[in-house]
Design an enzyme around this catalytic site. Structure first.
Site, PDB file in Angstrom:
ATOM      1  N   SER A   7      60.371  52.430  43.363  1.00  0.00           N
ATOM      2  CA  SER A   7      58.958  52.084  43.162  1.00  0.00           C
ATOM      3  C   SER A   7      58.245  51.848  44.497  1.00  0.00           C
ATOM      4  O   SER A   7      58.085  52.770  45.273  1.00  0.00           O
ATOM      5  CB  SER A   7      58.848  50.884  42.225  1.00  0.00           C
ATOM      6  OG  SER A   7      57.629  50.923  41.509  1.00  0.00           O
ATOM      7  N   LYS A  67      38.662  35.871  30.298  1.00  0.00           N
ATOM      8  CA  LYS A  67      39.124  35.091  31.447  1.00  0.00           C
ATOM      9  C   LYS A  67      40.543  34.575  31.241  1.00  0.00           C
ATOM     10  O   LYS A  67      41.310  34.441  32.208  1.00  0.00           O
ATOM     11  CB  LYS A  67      38.163  33.907  31.677  1.00  0.00           C
ATOM     12  CG  LYS A  67      38.468  33.104  32.937  1.00  0.00           C
ATOM     13  CD  LYS A  67      38.349  33.962  34.180  1.00  0.00           C
ATOM     14  CE  LYS A  67      38.609  33.160  35.432  1.00  0.00           C
ATOM     15  NZ  LYS A  67      38.593  34.007  36.645  1.00  0.00           N
TER      16      LYS A  67
END
Length: 345
Positions: free
Chosen positions: A151, A204
């Site tokens: 990765s 949020k």
């Protein structure tokens, strides 16, 4: 009897703590560079910071073995999880080291020695760009893969012109994790646990363990993952001279063995670090033999590190002092690694 045993345990703990403090102070008082004039001290950090006694000092373990003006190749280690800083990795140190090597006329190239499962998108890309800037000076960058270069580790290697993998390497894992969510609302309701986060903005509190994730929130995180994925695959396509469609076929998040990666065109050859060194000398320096100098970050442990290690041994598996939850669960709820991330989980 039990009281005496507890008292003896406390006395032993105090003695060990005092010994650790004395050893740390002794290390701290040792003159840097005088006892060992060839030792490479890290000017990036203040060795005389008194708080280093508690929290540890930051330095590198490389030693200057070349004479002034002597030509050399830097073996730059990329180890552990790629993030701002941890016990084996430090972004600031790496960036400053690359900058120093770029301006050093004696340095003729870098071989990245990568052993990493990846890490955060920001740090991986920042280091990748710093290596491209280093290459603009005309100095080559090669990459050598140890047991893992997955990765974000592979992402950074895309700054190299040649990639050599150890025959036991696992690499690839081209993909991104934008975030993760652990919904504990059902479990909490079952046991009568209530948790509420006061927030403004309907998204949020997205991903928090005390609220289920909505379809809109999943789409938000997916858009972040898609954008980071596109950036990753574009970089691989450019670095490996592949069509983007071919890269996307390979980039399903899986890891590849060294042979599989070679057949797929993700690495150039399989060999040892010495093979990588010889290949760089043959391809870049017409066979001229240069010495190789190690540049490896190392965090010197402080008193709190020793204390934490001691207490974890005498009281293993204890619940977190912050939430009361087991440490493994707390790390899922509030992971140390910040997302989005190019990492093999």
């Amino acid at each position: 009897m039990e009281k005496n045993k507890n008292q003896r345990g406390l006395i032993v703990f105090i003695i060990i703590a005092v010994v650790v403090v004395l050893v740390t102070i002794f290390k701290f008082m040792m003159p840097v560079g005088e006892a060992a004039p060839k030792e490479r001290s890290a000017v990036k950090y203040n060795y005389r910071n008194p708080f280093s006694l508690l929290y540890g000092r930051q330095n590198d373990s490389g030693s200057i073995t070349h004479l002034p003006g002597q030509k050399y190749i830097a073996r730059l280690y990329i180890e552990g999880t790629i993030q701002e800083a941890n016990s084996t990795y430090n972004q600031e140190w790496l960036l400053e080291t690359i900058e120093d090597l770029a301006s050093d006329p004696g340095n003729k190239g870098i071989i990245l020695d990568i052993n990493s499962p990846g890490g955060t998108v920001y740090e991986a890309d920042e280091l990748y760009l710093a290596l491209l800037e280093y290459r603009e000076t005309g100095k080559p960058v090669y990459a050598y893969f140890e047991s893992m270069a997955a990765s974000g580790g592979y992402y950074i290697a895309c700054a190299a012109t040649d990639i050599i993998a150890n025959r036991n390497t696992l690499t690839g894992s081209i993909g991104v994790i934008a975030g993760q969510s652990l919904d504990l609302t059902g479990l909490m309701e079952k046991y009568g646990v209530k948790s509420e986060t006061i927030h403004a903005g309907k998204n949020k509190n997205m991903g928090n363990y005390n609220e289920p994730m909505t379809d809109e929130q999943r789409a938000i995180l997916q858009s972040i993952a898609d954008e980071c994925y596109e950036q990753f695959t574009d970089i691989v396509a450019k670095a490996r001279n592949m069509k983007i469609e071919k890269v996307q076929e390979l980039a399903d998040g899986r890891v590849y063995t060294a042979k599989q990666a070679l057949n797929a065109g993700l690495v150039d050859s399989i060999g040892t670090f010495e093979d990588a060194e010889k290949q760089m000398e043959a391809m870049e320096f017409e066979g001229e033999d240069y010495m190789v100098e190690d540049y490896k970050y190392e965090r010197t442990l402080g008193f709190y590190d020793y204390l934490y290690g001691f207490t974890s041994k005498i009281a293993p598996g204890q619940a977190s002092s912050i939430t009361g939850l087991p440490e493994a669960v707390e790390k899922i709820i509030d992971p140390e690694l910040k997302y989005p991330a190019y990492i093999w989980k």
